[in-house]
Write a protein that holds these residues in place. Structure first.
Motif, PDB file in Angstrom:
ATOM      1  N   LEU A 189      20.082  54.102   3.942  1.00 35.34           N
ATOM      2  CA  LEU A 189      19.994  51.725   3.370  1.00 35.34           C
ATOM      3  C   LEU A 189      21.150  52.019   2.895  1.00 35.34           C
ATOM      4  N   ALA A 190      21.898  51.364   2.981  1.00 36.44           N
ATOM      5  CA  ALA A 190      23.705  50.999   2.598  1.00 36.44           C
ATOM      6  C   ALA A 190      22.569  50.998   0.594  1.00 36.44           C
ATOM      7  N   PRO A 191      24.058  51.129  -0.178  1.00 37.08           N
ATOM      8  CA  PRO A 191      23.694  51.272  -1.652  1.00 37.08           C
ATOM      9  C   PRO A 191      23.740  50.339  -1.752  1.00 37.08           C
ATOM     10  N   THR A 192      24.188  48.996  -1.494  1.00 38.96           N
ATOM     11  CA  THR A 192      24.191  47.929  -1.704  1.00 38.96           C
ATOM     12  C   THR A 192      23.139  46.737  -1.747  1.00 38.96           C
ATOM     13  N   VAL A 193      21.984  47.422  -1.143  1.00 41.76           N
ATOM     14  CA  VAL A 193      20.499  47.375  -0.845  1.00 41.76           C
ATOM     15  C   VAL A 193      19.693  47.305  -2.419  1.00 41.76           C
ATOM     16  N   PRO A 194      19.038  46.407  -2.621  1.00 40.98           N
ATOM     17  CA  PRO A 194      18.234  46.107  -3.947  1.00 40.98           C
ATOM     18  C   PRO A 194      17.631  47.372  -3.556  1.00 40.98           C
ATOM     19  N   VAL A 195      16.989  47.787  -5.060  1.00 43.27           N
ATOM     20  CA  VAL A 195      15.660  48.551  -5.168  1.00 43.27           C
ATOM     21  C   VAL A 195      15.660  49.823  -4.455  1.00 43.27           C
ATOM     22  N   ALA A 196      15.995  49.869  -3.257  1.00 44.10           N
ATOM     23  CA  ALA A 196      15.851  51.348  -1.989  1.00 44.10           C
ATOM     24  C   ALA A 196      18.011  51.371  -2.135  1.00 44.10           C
ATOM     25  N   GLY A 197      18.268  50.783  -2.164  1.00 52.94           N
ATOM     26  CA  GLY A 197      19.816  51.705  -2.295  1.00 52.94           C
ATOM     27  C   GLY A 197      20.152  52.697  -1.513  1.00 52.94           C
ATOM     28  N   GLY A 198      20.158  53.493  -1.030  1.00 46.80           N
ATOM     29  CA  GLY A 198      21.751  55.030  -0.966  1.00 46.80           C
ATOM     30  C   GLY A 198      19.871  55.415  -0.202  1.00 46.80           C
ATOM     31  N   ALA A 199      18.939  55.204  -0.285  1.00 47.33           N
ATOM     32  CA  ALA A 199      17.508  55.954   0.914  1.00 47.33           C
ATOM     33  C   ALA A 199      17.234  55.890   2.021  1.00 47.33           C
ATOM     34  N   SER A 200      17.125  57.278   2.449  1.00 44.93           N
ATOM     35  CA  SER A 200      17.130  57.404   3.934  1.00 44.93           C
ATOM     36  C   SER A 200      15.092  58.047   4.297  1.00 44.93           C
ATOM     37  N   ALA A 201      14.727  58.212   5.389  1.00 43.69           N
ATOM     38  CA  ALA A 201      13.846  58.631   5.571  1.00 43.69           C
ATOM     39  C   ALA A 201      13.549  58.442   7.278  1.00 43.69           C
ATOM     40  N   THR A 202      13.181  59.454   8.157  1.00 44.29           N
ATOM     41  CA  THR A 202      13.449  60.128   9.275  1.00 44.29           C
ATOM     42  C   THR A 202      11.968  59.897   9.679  1.00 44.29           C
ATOM     43  N   ALA A 203      11.463  59.347  10.936  1.00 44.64           N
ATOM     44  CA  ALA A 203      10.044  59.146  11.569  1.00 44.64           C
ATOM     45  C   ALA A 203      10.051  59.980  12.612  1.00 44.64           C
ATOM     46  N   ARG A 204       8.896  60.272  13.529  1.00 44.86           N
ATOM     47  CA  ARG A 204       8.958  61.194  14.596  1.00 44.86           C
ATOM     48  C   ARG A 204       7.495  60.432  15.397  1.00 44.86           C
ATOM     49  N   GLY A 205       7.362  59.923  16.305  1.00 49.00           N
ATOM     50  CA  GLY A 205       6.439  59.275  16.873  1.00 49.00           C
ATOM     51  C   GLY A 205       6.300  59.421  18.873  1.00 49.00           C
ATOM     52  N   SER A 206       5.348  59.143  19.312  1.00 50.87           N
ATOM     53  CA  SER A 206       5.239  59.145  20.685  1.00 50.87           C
ATOM     54  C   SER A 206       5.581  58.130  21.273  1.00 50.87           C
ATOM     55  N   ARG A 207       5.396  57.972  22.746  1.00 50.78           N
ATOM     56  CA  ARG A 207       4.939  56.729  23.864  1.00 50.78           C
ATOM     57  C   ARG A 207       4.718  57.138  25.442  1.00 50.78           C
ATOM     58  N   LEU A 208       3.969  56.041  25.701  1.00 55.95           N
ATOM     59  CA  LEU A 208       3.385  56.647  26.872  1.00 55.95           C
ATOM     60  C   LEU A 208       3.127  54.792  27.022  1.00 55.95           C
ATOM     61  N   THR A 209       4.080  55.648  28.537  1.00 55.85           N
ATOM     62  CA  THR A 209       4.440  54.185  29.726  1.00 55.85           C
ATOM     63  C   THR A 209       4.123  53.850  31.245  1.00 55.85           C
ATOM     64  N   VAL A 210       3.790  53.254  31.397  1.00 56.45           N
ATOM     65  CA  VAL A 210       2.560  53.311  32.898  1.00 56.45           C
ATOM     66  C   VAL A 210       3.882  51.133  33.612  1.00 56.45           C
ATOM     67  N   GLY A 211       4.649  51.596  34.507  1.00 56.51           N
ATOM     68  CA  GLY A 211       5.115  50.345  34.374  1.00 56.51           C
ATOM     69  C   GLY A 211       5.365  50.441  36.463  1.00 56.51           C
ATOM     70  N   LEU A 212       5.797  49.671  37.548  1.00 58.93           N
ATOM     71  CA  LEU A 212       6.297  49.306  38.532  1.00 58.93           C
ATOM     72  C   LEU A 212       7.962  48.750  38.540  1.00 58.93           C
ATOM     73  N   ASP A 213       8.779  49.524  39.374  1.00 54.80           N
ATOM     74  CA  ASP A 213      10.052  48.784  39.185  1.00 54.80           C
ATOM     75  C   ASP A 213       9.738  49.018  40.851  1.00 54.80           C
ATOM     76  N   VAL A 214      10.698  47.865  41.572  1.00 54.39           N
ATOM     77  CA  VAL A 214      10.629  46.606  42.496  1.00 54.39           C
ATOM     78  C   VAL A 214      11.698  46.360  43.417  1.00 54.39           C
ATOM     79  N   SER A 215      11.950  46.643  44.358  1.00 52.73           N
ATOM     80  CA  SER A 215      13.233  46.565  45.045  1.00 52.73           C
ATOM     81  C   SER A 215      12.458  46.108  46.294  1.00 52.73           C
ATOM     82  N   PRO A 216      13.107  44.245  46.604  1.00 53.23           N
ATOM     83  CA  PRO A 216      12.833  43.961  47.487  1.00 53.23           C
ATOM     84  C   PRO A 216      14.439  43.874  48.246  1.00 53.23           C
ATOM     85  N   LEU A 217      15.788  44.133  47.535  1.00 55.68           N
ATOM     86  CA  LEU A 217      16.413  44.622  48.626  1.00 55.68           C
ATOM     87  C   LEU A 217      17.002  45.395  48.578  1.00 55.68           C
ATOM     88  N   PRO A 218      17.992  46.387  49.316  1.00 58.37           N
ATOM     89  CA  PRO A 218      18.292  47.898  49.314  1.00 58.37           C
ATOM     90  C   PRO A 218      19.134  47.956  47.531  1.00 58.37           C
TER      91      PRO A 218
END
Length: 243
Positions: A189-218
């Motif tokens: 956060l920027a120092p100008t943000v009230p309450v928690a100005g200058g604070a920082s945090a790091t998060a770690r998370g996972s993703r699971l994805t299932v999808g479809l790519d369509v190529s009707p033309l080359p």
């Protein structure tokens, strides 16, 4: 066939526009940022940025390239993301302009960025094709990738890193794909943000994805995917030109 192609592309474009028009993922940082809310805020932000990592398990191949627009949406904020929940508990998302260039030896280099909702995002990554099959091969294409992104906004900045693995099948026109990802996101956060100005945090998370790519033309393709970002559902949409 041409009429069907136009309908498919129009559908993907409409969904992509809807995703990019959803609320920004930074909500009201000034009035609702606290040290407790920063980590879930970073978790949601990183999950969106990571959603641009892949839409196939196949490397592009030298000297090809792929240029298009991608959009990532999450249906609801994390339950502890008070920064977003304070404004509204509704879908939020990010669009990105993305370019992918095929290099020798099954490597691809990717760059993306956007100016959106008062913030600028720039980033990119490297993909390596572990296995590249021919059309109708029953075995999937397999690739791994790593990305880094930087986001700057008036009241905060963020750095994001992701590591991904994806697979896809080279069927005619339809190319199903799936993948996993791991996101590491730091928000300061920027120092100008009230309450928690200058604070920082790091998060770690996972993703699971299932999808479809369509190529009707080359040279044209569009894709849509359902993603779970640290357990929160959302969609990834994109349209591109591949050469």
């Amino acid at each position: 066939m041409r009429a069907m192609t136009k309908r498919i592309l129009a559908l993907f474009l409409l969904v992509g526009l809807a995703a990019s028009a959803s609320a920004t993922p930074w909500g009201d940082v000034v009035n609702h940022a606290t040290t407790a809310a920063l980590k879930p805020f970073a978790l949601d932000l990183g999950g969106l940025l990571g959603g641009s990592a892949f839409h196939s398990g196949r490397s592009i191949g030298f000297p090809g390239f792929d240029v298009g627009v991608v959009a990532m949406t999450q249906f609801h904020p994390d339950r502890d993301n008070a920064i977003l929940k304070a404004t509204a508990d509704h879908p939020f998302g990010l669009p990105l302009v993305q370019a992918e260039v095929g290099l020798p030896f099954n490597f691809d280099v990717i760059a993306h960025g956007v100016g959106y909702g008062g913030a600028s995002i720039v980033g990119g990554g490297l993909r390596y094709g572990l296995w590249r099959t021919s059309m109708l091969d029953p075995l999937p294409d397999i690739s791994i990738s790593a990305f880094g992104d930087k986001l700057n906004q008036k009241y905060f900045n963020a750095t994001h890193y992701s590591f991904n693995a994806s697979v896809s099948w080279a069927l005619p026109i339809l190319h199903p794909y799936a993948g996993v990802g791991y996101d590491i996101t730091k928000v300061s956060l920027a120092p100008t943000v009230p309450v928690a100005g200058g604070a920082s945090a790091t998060a770690r998370g996972s993703r699971l994805t299932v999808g479809l790519d369509v190529s009707p033309l080359p040279l044209v393709h569009a894709f849509a995917a359902y993603s779970l970002r640290h357990g929160m559902p959302g969609v990834d949409i994109g349209v591109g030109a591949r050469f």
